[in-house]
Design a protein around this motif. Structure first.
Motif, short mmCIF file in Angstrom:
data_model
loop_
_atom_site.label_atom_id
_atom_site.label_comp_id
_atom_site.label_asym_id
_atom_site.label_seq_id
_atom_site.Cartn_x
_atom_site.Cartn_y
_atom_site.Cartn_z
N TRP A 1 29.48 59.01 40.61
CA TRP A 1 30.84 59.05 40.04
C TRP A 1 31.88 58.87 41.13
O TRP A 1 32.83 58.10 40.97
N GLN A 2 31.71 59.56 42.24
CA GLN A 2 32.69 59.47 43.33
C GLN A 2 32.71 58.07 43.94
O GLN A 2 33.78 57.55 44.27
N PHE A 3 31.53 57.45 44.11
CA PHE A 3 31.51 56.11 44.68
C PHE A 3 32.15 55.11 43.73
O PHE A 3 32.86 54.18 44.15
N SER A 4 31.94 55.30 42.43
CA SER A 4 32.58 54.41 41.44
C SER A 4 34.09 54.54 41.53
O SER A 4 34.81 53.53 41.46
N ARG A 5 34.58 55.76 41.65
CA ARG A 5 36.03 55.97 41.81
C ARG A 5 36.54 55.32 43.10
O ARG A 5 37.64 54.77 43.15
N HIS A 6 35.73 55.43 44.15
CA HIS A 6 36.12 54.82 45.43
C HIS A 6 36.23 53.31 45.29
O HIS A 6 37.19 52.69 45.79
N LEU A 7 35.26 52.71 44.61
CA LEU A 7 35.32 51.26 44.39
C LEU A 7 36.57 50.88 43.62
O LEU A 7 37.23 49.88 43.93
N LYS A 8 36.92 51.68 42.61
CA LYS A 8 38.13 51.40 41.82
C LYS A 8 39.37 51.39 42.72
O LYS A 8 40.23 50.52 42.60
N ASN A 9 39.43 52.36 43.65
CA ASN A 9 40.58 52.44 44.55
C ASN A 9 40.61 51.28 45.54
O ASN A 9 41.68 50.76 45.86
N VAL A 10 39.44 50.89 46.03
CA VAL A 10 39.36 49.77 46.97
C VAL A 10 39.86 48.49 46.31
O VAL A 10 40.65 47.73 46.88
N TYR A 11 39.41 48.24 45.08
CA TYR A 11 39.83 47.03 44.37
C TYR A 11 41.30 47.10 43.96
O TYR A 11 41.99 46.08 43.89
N LYS A 12 41.77 48.31 43.68
CA LYS A 12 43.18 48.47 43.32
C LYS A 12 44.08 48.07 44.47
O LYS A 12 45.15 47.47 44.26
N GLU A 13 43.66 48.36 45.69
CA GLU A 13 44.43 47.97 46.87
C GLU A 13 44.49 46.45 47.02
O GLU A 13 45.40 45.91 47.64
N LYS A 14 43.50 45.76 46.42
CA LYS A 14 43.49 44.30 46.44
C LYS A 14 44.25 43.70 45.26
O LYS A 14 44.31 42.49 45.10
N GLY A 15 44.77 44.58 44.40
CA GLY A 15 45.52 44.12 43.24
C GLY A 15 44.67 43.90 42.02
O GLY A 15 45.13 43.27 41.05
N GLU A 16 43.45 44.40 42.02
CA GLU A 16 42.55 44.23 40.87
C GLU A 16 42.34 45.55 40.15
O GLU A 16 42.14 46.58 40.77
N ASP A 17 42.34 45.48 38.82
CA ASP A 17 42.01 46.64 38.00
C ASP A 17 40.60 46.42 37.48
O ASP A 17 40.33 45.41 36.81
N ILE A 18 39.70 47.32 37.79
CA ILE A 18 38.29 47.07 37.50
C ILE A 18 37.64 48.18 36.67
O ILE A 18 38.17 49.29 36.54
N GLN A 19 36.49 47.84 36.15
CA GLN A 19 35.55 48.79 35.56
C GLN A 19 34.30 48.80 36.44
O GLN A 19 34.00 47.79 37.09
N VAL A 20 33.60 49.92 36.44
CA VAL A 20 32.36 49.99 37.22
C VAL A 20 31.24 50.49 36.29
O VAL A 20 31.34 51.57 35.72
#
Length: 436
Positions: A376-395
């Motif tokens: 769960w935490q790694f999925s949240r981390h991925l969401k934040n990493v992609y958000k910094e790139k301007g992408e809204d994602i699902q994992v």
């Protein structure tokens, strides 16, 4: 009755000697983390750390400053040992140790948790009133006695710890020696003793010996007739754990607790020969009695409740990990995972498989492949990493996990967007699939 049990004064030799050993072990634990490379592997090399959930704001210091952090923390350990500005030193070590404990759980150990509890307890104990620099600076502090609760707080804490450690082993994979056998197989490459640990008798020694030791050691130490034999058994048990399982200072800290079970006069004669022995046995009721009884009761109620909370959470804790930590569940399971993280751009619907090695160390990857809270935490981390790139994602996570060598089964519901799922702190998370 309660007054005599808690507030009768007894000789304080055991506490004084324990303070010296405790401070030294705090120092060794701190500097050991520096020289063994633990800090580098756990707090410096990772791109980010898996903190305890809710402590995401607690991050390692940048660059090499965590070395300085641990060096300072080790310095407070030395000050505890010397009894210099004891209360401040003990409190600072407690705060700093709590910081690194909640900062990361990639290298979670029960002895880290025990050190949190003990360092907090040591702050309130009058452990500096003999053989300390504080007494040398302020002779009026000197005392050769302490209230009996200073002893019993350790005894009760240990009774809770060992009782739950024994109880946790009473499950099929431990009783049929599946898990002890796996533990020994993992040590086959040890120099000199690796082959010896593969002896067919070793799983019995580890499995049933562990249950008996954990369940009986505190009662046997409390009984005068069995104390000496229990102490020698304790030496063997903890040295075995130190050599085979390499669990840091925990075995030596556990041996130091034996001080509180022997006659204080014996402890004084061995370690503090110049010290006067206290044998008046006065009962002194302090003004803080109501506060002590209230806080002590709350503390031990929490200690009793935490290790059984998994019984009130759906499914098996060995599978879900919900309620595993802070529960004295030591070396109870072996888990491996085959896990893929699929990232989907919400706008474009474009998906891709995450290369976990780009984000995680090898040890973090193993955890992020088998433990739901880490997933769960790694999925949240991925969401934040992609958000910094301007992408809204699902994992979406496809995780197949094996427990204690059993066939792999799917752990996480692959249809659930884990990055946007909520984490339930006290109840079951429904995106964790059933174990059966």
């Amino acid at each position: 009755m309660i007054n005599k049990f808690l507030f009768k004064h007894i000789d304080n030799s055991a506490l004084v000697v324990f303070r010296i050993i405790f401070g030294l072990l705090c120092f060794l634990e701190s500097v050991g983390a520096i020289f063994t490379g633990w800090i580098k592997r756990t707090l410096i090399e990772p791109e980010f750390t898996f903190t305890f959930i809710g402590f995401e704001w607690l991050q390692p210091l940048p660059g090499n400053w965590m070395y300085v952090y641990y060096a300072v923390m080790g310095g407070f350990g030395i000050l505890i040992m010397l009894g210099y500005r004891y209360r401040i030193s003990a409190f600072m070590f407690f705060i700093m140790w709590c910081g690194v404990y909640f900062m990361q759980k990639t290298s979670y150990n029960n002895h880290y948790y025990l050190l949190v509890l003990l360092s907090g307890i040591m702050v309130i104990l009058p452990a500096h009133k003999y053989a300390s620099l504080d007494v040398k600076r302020h002779p009026k502090l000197k005392s050769i006695s302490m209230p009996a609760w200073c002893k019993w707080i350790f005894v009760i804490q240990l009774l809770i710890l060992y009782t739950y450690a024994s109880k946790a082993k009473l499950y099929p994979d431990w009783l049929d020696l599946t898990m002890p056998t796996l533990l020994m197989k993992g040590k086959i490459n040890y120099p000199i003793i690796g082959e010896f640990l593969q002896n067919s008798a070793m799983p019995y020694l580890v499995g049933y010996g562990g249950i008996l030791f954990d369940g009986l050691i505190i009662p046997l130490l409390l009984i005068k007739a069995t104390r000496k034999y229990a102490f020698f058994a304790s030496i063997f048990f903890h040295l075995f754990n130190s050599i085979v399982f390499q669990v840091g200072v925990f075995p030596y800290l556990s041996l130091a607790f034996s001080l509180f079970f022997f006659n204080p006069e014996t402890i004084k004669n061995i370690f503090l020969k110049r010290k006067e022995y206290y044998n008046k046995a006065e009962v002194i009721i302090p003004n803080y009695k109501p506060v002590l009884l209230t806080l002590g009761s709350i503390y031990f109620i929490i200690q009793i409740i935490l290790p059984i909370r998994h019984h009130f959470i759906q499914d098996n804790v060995l599978w879900t990990e919900e309620g595993h930590r802070l529960s004295w569940r030591m070396m109870l399971r072996s888990k491996s995972g085959q896990t893929n993280y699929r990232v989907v751009n919400i706008k474009t619907k474009k998906s891709s498989i995450v290369n976990m090695s780009e984000f995680l160390t090898k040890k973090q990857t193993r955890l992020a492949s088998s433990k739901p809270d880490i997933i769960w935490q790694f999925s949240r981390h991925l969401k934040n990493v992609y958000k910094e790139k301007g992408e809204d994602i699902q994992v979406f996570v496809d995780a197949k996990v094996s427990v204690n060598g059993r066939p792999y089964k799917r752990l996480i519901d692959p249809k659930v967007d884990i990055a946007n799922a909520k984490w339930n702190y006290f109840t079951h998370n429904n995106w964790i699939l059933p174990s059966k």
